[in-house]
Design a protein around this motif. Structure first.
Motif, PDB file in Angstrom:
ATOM      1  N   VAL A   1       0.874  -1.244   0.008  1.00 51.87           N
ATOM      2  CA  VAL A   1       0.038  -0.045   0.083  1.00 51.87           C
ATOM      3  C   VAL A   1       0.932   1.549  -0.078  1.00 51.87           C
ATOM      4  O   VAL A   1       1.956   1.274   0.854  1.00 51.87           O
ATOM      5  N   GLY A   2       0.632   2.234  -0.819  1.00 55.89           N
ATOM      6  CA  GLY A   2       1.547   3.394  -0.952  1.00 55.89           C
ATOM      7  C   GLY A   2       0.789   4.557  -1.843  1.00 55.89           C
ATOM      8  O   GLY A   2      -0.353   4.420  -1.962  1.00 55.89           O
ATOM      9  N   VAL A   3       1.416   5.342  -2.258  1.00 57.58           N
ATOM     10  CA  VAL A   3       1.137   6.502  -2.873  1.00 57.58           C
ATOM     11  C   VAL A   3       1.970   6.930  -4.226  1.00 57.58           C
ATOM     12  O   VAL A   3       2.963   6.691  -4.311  1.00 57.58           O
TER      13      VAL A   3
ATOM     14  N   ASP B   1      -3.564   9.189  -3.983  1.00 54.41           N
ATOM     15  CA  ASP B   1      -4.229   8.698  -3.266  1.00 54.41           C
ATOM     16  C   ASP B   1      -3.472   7.333  -2.389  1.00 54.41           C
ATOM     17  O   ASP B   1      -2.396   6.710  -3.078  1.00 54.41           O
ATOM     18  N   VAL B   2      -3.666   7.078  -1.129  1.00 54.50           N
ATOM     19  CA  VAL B   2      -3.045   6.067  -0.410  1.00 54.50           C
ATOM     20  C   VAL B   2      -4.218   4.694  -1.171  1.00 54.50           C
ATOM     21  O   VAL B   2      -5.189   4.688  -0.716  1.00 54.50           O
ATOM     22  N   THR B   3      -3.352   3.995  -1.797  1.00 54.57           N
ATOM     23  CA  THR B   3      -4.054   2.777  -2.138  1.00 54.57           C
ATOM     24  C   THR B   3      -3.209   1.511  -2.617  1.00 54.57           C
ATOM     25  O   THR B   3      -1.902   1.517  -2.225  1.00 54.57           O
ATOM     26  N   GLN B   4      -3.642   0.466  -3.010  1.00 53.52           N
ATOM     27  CA  GLN B   4      -3.144  -0.898  -2.986  1.00 53.52           C
ATOM     28  C   GLN B   4      -2.073  -0.503  -4.360  1.00 53.52           C
ATOM     29  O   GLN B   4      -2.668  -0.116  -5.522  1.00 53.52           O
ATOM     30  N   LEU B   5      -0.918  -1.047  -4.178  1.00 51.64           N
ATOM     31  CA  LEU B   5       0.160  -0.790  -5.300  1.00 51.64           C
ATOM     32  C   LEU B   5       0.113  -1.940  -6.396  1.00 51.64           C
ATOM     33  O   LEU B   5       0.031  -3.199  -5.898  1.00 51.64           O
ATOM     34  N   PRO B   6       0.027  -1.778  -7.719  1.00 50.28           N
ATOM     35  CA  PRO B   6      -0.245  -2.939  -8.338  1.00 50.28           C
ATOM     36  C   PRO B   6       1.075  -3.696  -8.787  1.00 50.28           C
ATOM     37  O   PRO B   6       1.011  -4.207 -10.161  1.00 50.28           O
ATOM     38  N   HIS B   7       2.020  -3.562  -8.056  1.00 44.55           N
ATOM     39  CA  HIS B   7       3.054  -4.266  -8.588  1.00 44.55           C
ATOM     40  C   HIS B   7       3.133  -5.761  -8.069  1.00 44.55           C
ATOM     41  O   HIS B   7       3.164  -6.016  -6.810  1.00 44.55           O
TER      42      HIS B   7
END
Length: 862
Positions: A635-637, A687-693
């Protein structure tokens, strides 16, 4: 090829062989540099230096006559002078010194026509610091050799030479070097060393005797390798390599040769170093705040001066201990020799500071430090590292539990079960342990059981301190989730060095790193909690085992004697716990450590660890699990990332050569594709969101078994959300690993999805290539799930899942064995990482750290 044999306590011999390969370069000369060096005020007092083959006028000798017993090239004799007061404080000698006599003999057994021998005793202080009065200018020998040879090549010479240097007066030097130049047609040379009380009657071994000794030790090593690591290897032959007829025998041979190379080089690379680490204290640490008169920002400090006995990733490039690597190294060491494993573990545990921090990179002593760029000399107390040390501890716990179960089986006919002690006295069923797999772990001998129990008792307070440090310093605003401190942004590249996954892509807004949450660290904390609970149970039970009150066994006494010899040699006490520890003290020390951390009893601590683990599982699912992709992500920005990604990809394509005619870095997508990718995953700027890596980080909850526990029926279709969630995770992981999945390659599990915009961008370190440590963990987790789904009714959901798991395990193991053994067959070495595009070895070689786990993969001893 190098062979090293310990003949006796005070004597060893090394044999160096060179054989010309068919495709070897055609340089005429090979230069070997034999050197002895001493740091910190210690020095040599040289009685005699003999160079027995004198080339005319500094040239080479032609047609050297070498008889059956070889020809002696050089001989050194004298004393090693060690101050009694301290190993590393730079005393100047005098009455408080120890004089240890030594002698070294170099003998040439066979060679091509040309030979040149050059003794190097002394250079100016800017080179070697030959005088004991100038200990702070100790030179990095390998750096000097590289410099000389590179200058010689630039001047048109085939190889450089350091030149003859006369013996100094009065003969004191902290370094002695011998340069031997031989033709590249091949040679064999023996170096023998002896010191101490045996010297008056010591005679060097003959070459034939050395050959017999090496053959004997090789045979013993190979047999132990087959017994300890390759005992399950009997039925795996050509299916692990290829389907060509007639290959079975050669395939088996190259697999065993690869495993032998991996293990022998791993063990032979273990080092004993001594020193301190410079670090910047964590201003938020309770220890820092408690210091009298402490105000403002912390100033640099030094740790205590301590020894470290550790494996290393690479003798040539990283000849020092690394915390993140060592846990994987010890998985191999523990299989080979339990006491050796506990010895190394104990040294690492002694490095737990009062705050609970352990330095991540151990460049101890001046010579080691000079091999590292100065910018890395200072470490940071606030920056953690993966606690991989708990992996071998978990393995030792599993073997200890196997020992208890075996003892119960043997006594069940004459007594009731469950009398061996509380906690571990009951037979261990299928729990949620990381190392619980279908592998039948060998039980421990009585001596090893004693050593392991004493180590666990001695190390528990240190492990608990380390665990609390991680929870405190790496905490996040969200309960039961954690983040790596020490994220950095330099020259357009994001680093998380603390995680061990350096350039793996995470959040991309440097101003919002504090908003990140990291699933890999959260999974490590889960595993640590589970292991710590089991350690407490074992220590609590050990206090009631009367067998431990017996006198130390023969092997335990020998271990203690060996440690005392080390202490005598270096003037510093090793950190292995004494074998004289009383079992009655175990419970006292355990309860003391628990009380100091707010736990009233072992049972209360166990409940706390269980509750913490359950909460981590719940929060991992709620925060990190992406239901659409059925996998875990950080999770990040997101910041202004598009242009940076574009630049990184262009730079990567410019820096990366083609491998085997194939382009490694995929073409740069059109700008419209960037936007489509962003919209697909719902990744919005700021946005603070789930990162798609999707990559190695996505596997960690599966690898660490940070999932709802398997029910007593061993089914993934148990009722309730926990069972369906666990099944969804397993199926989602298989989707990643199977052909066509994000992380699948014909050569192993790649570190980052090939569809990720950061794939092979910039440094290309943890952004695509295959790493053996994570592939090993993946295989182990697959084996665990294969075991948990075995025996299901044909045609059921679990039966289908079991078939997928078996295929994934078999396919991955076969791919890894092929990749590493084929490269070894061609290059005769192991590599730091392997290409997911070509299977070729990449970066550092030889890399016999965690790549040596291939030995366990070949032997299926996971």
């Amino acid at each position: 090829h190098k062979y090293f044999v310990g003949v006796s306590e005070n004597e060893w011999v090394a044999r160096i062989e060179q054989k010309r390969r068919k495709k070897a370069h055609t340089s005429k000369w090979t230069s070997l540099y034999f050197y002895f060096s001493m740091e910190g005020g210690n020095y040599f007092d040289l009685d005699d230096v003999k160079v027995l083959l004198h080339p005319p006028h500094g040239g080479s000798m032609k047609n050297v006559s070498i008889g059956h017993e070889g020809v002696e090239v050089a001989e050194f004799s004298g004393y090693r002078i060690l101050p009694e007061s301290d190993f590393n404080k730079g005393a100047k000698g005098g009455e408080n010194t120890r004089h240890i006599p030594f002698k070294a003999v170099l003998r040439l057994q066979k060679s091509a026509d040309d030979l040149s021998v050059t003794p190097l005793i002394q250079r100016k202080p800017t080179y070697f610091s030959t005088y004991v009065h100038d200990p702070d200018h100790f030179y990095n020998v390998r750096g000097l050799v590289r410099d000389v040879t590179s200058r010689s090549r630039s001047q048109g010479h085939a190889v450089g030479t350091l030149g003859n240097v006369k013996k100094p007066e009065p003969g004191r030097s902290n370094m002695v070097i011998l340069e031997v130049r031989v033709s590249t047609g091949g040679f064999q040379m023996d170096l023998q060393f002896a010191d101490g009380d045996i010297l008056p009657s010591w005679q060097p071994l003959s070459p034939s005797k050395i050959g017999e000794l090496i053959t004997k030790r090789e045979g013993e090593f190979d047999q132990k390798l087959r017994d300890r690591l390759l005992h399950r290897h009997q039925h795996h032959t050509s299916e692990d390599m290829n389907e060509e007829e007639g290959r079975e025998g050669s395939d088996r041979a190259i697999m065993e040769k690869t495993a032998s190379f991996a293990l022998s080089n791993h063990l032979g690379s273990m080092v004993y170093t001594h020193g301190s680490i410079t670090y910047e204290p964590d201003s938020e640490s309770p220890v820092f705040k408690a210091e009298p008169g402490r105000r403002g920002q912390p100033h640099l400090k030094e740790t205590d001066t301590l020894p470290l006995f550790s494996g290393v990733p690479s003798r040539s490039f990283f000849p020092r201990g690394f915390l993140w690597d060592e846990g994987f190294h010890l998985l191999l060491t523990c299989r080979w020799d339990t006491s050796l494993c506990v010895d190394s573990l104990s040294h690492w545990m002694r490095w737990v500071t009062p705050s609970g921090w352990i330095p991540r990179e151990m460049f101890l002593g001046k010579e080691s430090r000079l091999g590292v760029e100065q910018k890395w000399w200072t470490q940071y107390e606030a920056h953690a590292n993966p606690p991989s040390i708990v992996l071998p501890i978990d393995y030792l716990l599993t073997r200890l539990e196997a020992t208890v179960n075996k003892r119960q089986d043997e006594s069940s006919s004459s007594s009731d079960k469950g009398t061996s002690g509380k906690g571990e006295g009951e037979r261990k069923g299928r729990g949620n342990g990381w190392s619980e797999t279908s592998t039948m772990h060998q039980s421990l001998s009585a001596d090893d059981e004693r050593v392991v129990r004493e180590f666990l008792s001695w190390s528990f307070p240190r492990l608990l301190r380390w665990f609390n440090y991680l929870r405190r310093t790496q905490s996040s605003p969200h309960k039961f989730t954690f983040k790596w401190r020490g994220r950095s942004f330099n020259d357009g590249l994001w680093h998380t060095l603390a995680s061990g996954l350096d350039d793996y892509p995470r959040g991309t807004d440097p101003s919002r790193f504090d908003d990140e949450l990291h699933v890999d660290l959260t999974s490590w904390i889960y595993l640590f909690s589970n292991v710590l609970k089991r350690v407490a149970q074992v220590v609590d039970a050990s206090s009631s085992l009367p067998s431990l009150s017996s006198p130390p066994s023969h092997s335990a006494v020998e271990l203690e004697k060996a440690l005392k010899r080390v202490e005598k040699a270096v003037g510093s006490s090793p950190s292995v716990p004494s074998v004289s520890s009383s079992p009655s003290d175990f419970k006292v020390e355990l309860e003391k450590a628990l009380l100091e951390n707010g736990y009233g009893s072992v049972e209360e601590f166990e409940r706390h660890c269980s509750d913490l683990g359950s909460s981590i599982v719940e929060y991992t699912r709620a925060i990190f699990f992406n239901t659409g992709m059925r996998t875990f992500v950080d999770v990040g920005v997101v910041g202004d990332v598009l242009e940076v990604m574009r630049k990184e990809r262009v730079q990567a394509r410019r820096n990366t050569p083609r491998q085997d005619g194939r382009e490694v870095v995929p073409p740069l997508p059109a700008s419209s594709q960037w936007g489509s990718w962003m919209r697909l995953v719902g990744w919005r700027k700021a946005d603070v969101t789930q990162l798609p890596h999707i990559g190695y980080v996505s596997l960690f909850p599966f690898l660490m078994n940070a999932l709802p526990p398997v029910d007593p029926a061993h089914t993934h279709t148990q009722s309730g959300e926990g069972g369906s969630y666990r099944r969804e995770v397993v199926e989602g992981t298989l989707d990643l690993l199977e052909e066509g999945g994000h992380l699948h390659s014909p050569f192993g599990v790649r570190s980052l999805s090939s569809s990720d915009p950061f794939y092979y961008a910039h440094e290309q370190y943890w952004r695509g290539p295959i790493w053996m440590n994570i592939n090993y963990l993946t295989l182990k987790a697959l084996e665990r799930e294969v075991h948990d789904t075995a025996g299901r009714e044909e045609g059921s959901q679990d039966s289908a899942l079991h078939s997928r798991l078996v295929h994934a395990y078999t396919d991955l193991r076969s791919s890894l064995v092929k990749t590493v053994t084929r490269q070894f067959e061609y290059k005769e070495s192991l590599f730091e990482q392997y290409s997911d595009v070509t299977g070729g070895g990449r970066r550092i070689s030889p890399f016999t750290g965690w790549t040596s786990l291939i030995a366990l993969i070949i032997g299926e001893d996971l």
